[in-house]
Design an enzyme around this catalytic site. Structure first.
Site, PDB file in Angstrom:
ATOM      1  N   ASN A 127      11.114  26.930  49.148  1.00  0.00           N
ATOM      2  CA  ASN A 127      10.271  25.777  48.813  1.00  0.00           C
ATOM      3  C   ASN A 127       9.281  26.162  47.717  1.00  0.00           C
ATOM      4  OD1 ASN A 127       9.451  26.627  51.759  1.00  0.00           O
ATOM      5  ND2 ASN A 127       7.602  25.646  51.066  1.00  0.00           N
ATOM      6  N   ASP A 128       8.000  26.000  47.903  1.00  0.00           N
ATOM      7  CA  ASP A 128       7.026  26.041  46.793  1.00  0.00           C
ATOM      8  C   ASP A 128       7.139  27.245  45.842  1.00  0.00           C
ATOM      9  OD1 ASP A 128       6.124  24.305  48.707  1.00  0.00           O
ATOM     10  OD2 ASP A 128       4.245  25.346  49.066  1.00  0.00           O
TER      11      ASP A 128
HETATM   12  C1  FRU Z   1       3.711  22.926  50.645  1.00  0.00           C
HETATM   13  C2  FRU Z   1       3.522  23.763  51.900  1.00  0.00           C
HETATM   14  C3  FRU Z   1       2.266  24.588  51.769  1.00  0.00           C
HETATM   15  C4  FRU Z   1       2.530  25.745  52.672  1.00  0.00           C
HETATM   16  C5  FRU Z   1       4.009  25.956  52.482  1.00  0.00           C
HETATM   17  C6  FRU Z   1       4.730  26.461  53.693  1.00  0.00           C
HETATM   18  O1  FRU Z   1       5.017  22.537  50.418  1.00  0.00           O
HETATM   19  O2  FRU Z   1       3.486  22.924  53.035  1.00  0.00           O
HETATM   20  O3  FRU Z   1       1.076  23.890  52.072  1.00  0.00           O
HETATM   21  O4  FRU Z   1       1.777  26.851  52.327  1.00  0.00           O
HETATM   22  O5  FRU Z   1       4.553  24.720  52.088  1.00  0.00           O
HETATM   23  O6  FRU Z   1       6.030  26.858  53.404  1.00  0.00           O
END
Ligand code: FRU
Length: 492
Positions: free
Chosen positions: A40-41
């Site tokens: 993800n991020d």
């Molecule tokens: C954003 C999020 C962040 C967190 C991460 C967890 O997409 O929810 O706030 O740190 O993903 O994977």
């Protein structure tokens, strides 16, 4: 070296065994995907020792979100990425529940500092808590501080701030005072999403410096993944709110918001002047920026969000991709985004059709494919045309449609015929007005995604498309003759 290296060693072994099983053609051309498993991020996006580093939220062991690690890749041009081994695993008391999002800053002594959110399993609060942790390293191996977490709930002023929703530090070093600063998201009892600011001399001892801005329930609930940087004459605070209500140009759900204003450094005061969506697409969240050595501000986001990823097909051995890198600028007070100029190095065969007239649905010689940088300019001068339709990823029963309602100044991006078998959002309505008698569209297509830049990047629509790759046709149509320029750069 991590303090407890065994889990990280295991992950790195797993990566070595599994990554070779994924052939390059199973990945997009230039969008970064996880080495194995889930992404993800974007995290820790920085320029360090002569290359860009991009870390990412990572669950190597499956194609779904799980205990968070940090994956890692490096690049010289933001388009060709080389994987580095997993950088962080949840292997200490401070982050046993996961190493959540964060950022990186090169230090004057040559080390790279990573600031990330350590999730601590439920204890006295009977719920997982979140606090900020630090690790120092050489760009491949990182040592977590024994003092972690270095920013705890107790660092915040007494009232209202949450120990459960406190995450995603974005760190930088101030050129003048040499201090490290970071912004992080917190969910306040009254003001909901807030962005808090801290400073430190060494990355270990942090002081609360103030609250920069808050949602006050206007722009969603928790604000995730802040970024804070000067741009032109202004200061930009980017946040990713959860649970937004649709309003103005914002769609409901997980959004990306740019708060544009001024920053009084001496008093740590941000004054918001403008609020704008960052991306209007179906799949864009939690972007992070870096300042390139030549001064450009470059942004990459997670090409997905928490709603859309649930229903998405898992076609490959990996899941999740980053957006294309965009250069962001401020023009007439507006945040503009353009694909970084490095894309020109991927251009291969270029096909141009200039000054052609389009009405009946038509394909153009040499203009097709799923690896394309395609520019289309529509001219209003000659025409009574009110409606123009561009269809891409066309094939047996499939297409993704970009409908320009020229008279209304609106564009409808619609992937509902794009191959999905899920009843989820597939369309977005975006303002797209003629400028000086023309409307310009630029599409980056990289197999299973489309990123559409309208009028030189004043609005962007980023979306995944689940369309089979054989569907690679492109057609143009209008309700009355319209003059058009088309340039297709095939990418390779
Ligand atoms: C954003 C999020 C962040 C967190 C991460 C967890 O997409 O929810 O706030 O740190 O993903 O994977």
């Amino acid at each position: 070296m991590s303090i407890n290296p065994a889990p990280l060693r295991r992950v790195r072994e797993f990566e070595r065994e599994q990554a070779v099983l994924i052939p390059a053609h199973e990945r997009p051309l230039f969008h970064l995907t996880p080495l194995v498993g889930w992404m993800n991020d974007p995290n820790g996006f920085c320029w360090y020792n002569g290359q860009y580093h991009l870390f990412y939220q990572y669950h190597p062991f499956s194609r779904s979100w799980g205990p968070m690690h940090w994956g890692h890749a490096v690049s010289k041009d933001l388009l060709h990425w080389t994987y580095e081994p997993c950088a962080l695993a949840p292997d200490t008391a401070a982050d046993a529940g996961g190493c959540f999002s964060g950022s990186a800053v090169p230090m004057p002594d040559g080390r790279l500092m990573l600031m990330y959110t350590g999730v601590q399993p439920a204890g006295t609060f009977r719920r997982e808590t979140q606090a900020q942790c630090v690790a120092f390293g050489d760009g491949v191996n990182f040592e977590k501080s024994l003092l972690n977490p270095v920013i705890r709930h107790a660092h915040l002023p007494q009232k209202g701030y949450s120990p459960f929703d406190f995450r995603d530090p974005k760190v930088w070093q101030d050129e003048k005072d040499g201090l490290y600063y970071l912004v992080a998201g917190n969910r306040h009892e009254e003001r909901q999403g807030t962005i808090v600011l801290f400073s430190s001399r060494d990355g270990l001892d942090w002081q609360f410096r103030g609250e920069l801005d808050a949602s006050s329930s206007e722009y969603g609930r928790m604000w995730e993944c802040p970024d804070f940087f000067p741009l032109g004459e202004k200061q930009v605070l980017i946040v990713s709110p959860q649970e937004m209500h649709a309003r103005e140009e914002f769609h409901a759900g997980y959004g990306t918001v740019a708060l544009i204003g001024t920053y009084d450094k001496a008093h740590c005061r941000f004054v918001r002047e403008e609020v704008r969506p960052v991306d209007h697409g179906l799949n864009f969240y939690a972007p992070q920026t870096v300042q390139a050595p030549d001064g450009r501000r470059i942004m990459i986001g997670w090409m997905d969000n928490w709603e859309t990823c649930k229903e998405a097909p898992r076609r490959h051995a990996w899941y999740g991709q980053m957006s294309a890198p965009r250069e962001v600028t401020l023009e007439n007070g507006r945040l503009m985004q353009r694909p970084v100029r490095e894309f020109e190095t991927l251009w291969q065969d270029t096909v141009t059709h200039e000054n052609i007239t389009v009405q009946q649905e038509t394909a153009l010689p040499g203009v097709s494919g799923r690896l394309l940088d395609l520019s289309v300019t529509l001219y209003a001068d000659s025409s009574s045309c009110r409606r123009f339709i561009l269809r891409v990823a066309r094939g047996e029963g499939h297409y993704v449609q970009i409908l320009c309602e020229l008279a209304r100044g609106e564009l409808v991006f619609d992937r509902s015929r794009g191959g999905s078998h899920r009843d989820i959002a597939h369309t977005r309505h975006v303002t797209a007005e003629m400028r000086d008698g023309r409307l310009s569209l630029r599409l980056l297509m990289d197999k299973e995604s489309v990123e559409l830049f309208i009028n030189g990047g004043e609005r962007v629509v980023t979306s995944l498309i689940p369309t089979p790759l054989e569907s690679d046709g492109i057609t143009f149509a209008a309700d009355a003759p319209i003059r058009v320029d088309v340039t297709a750069h095939h990418l390779g």
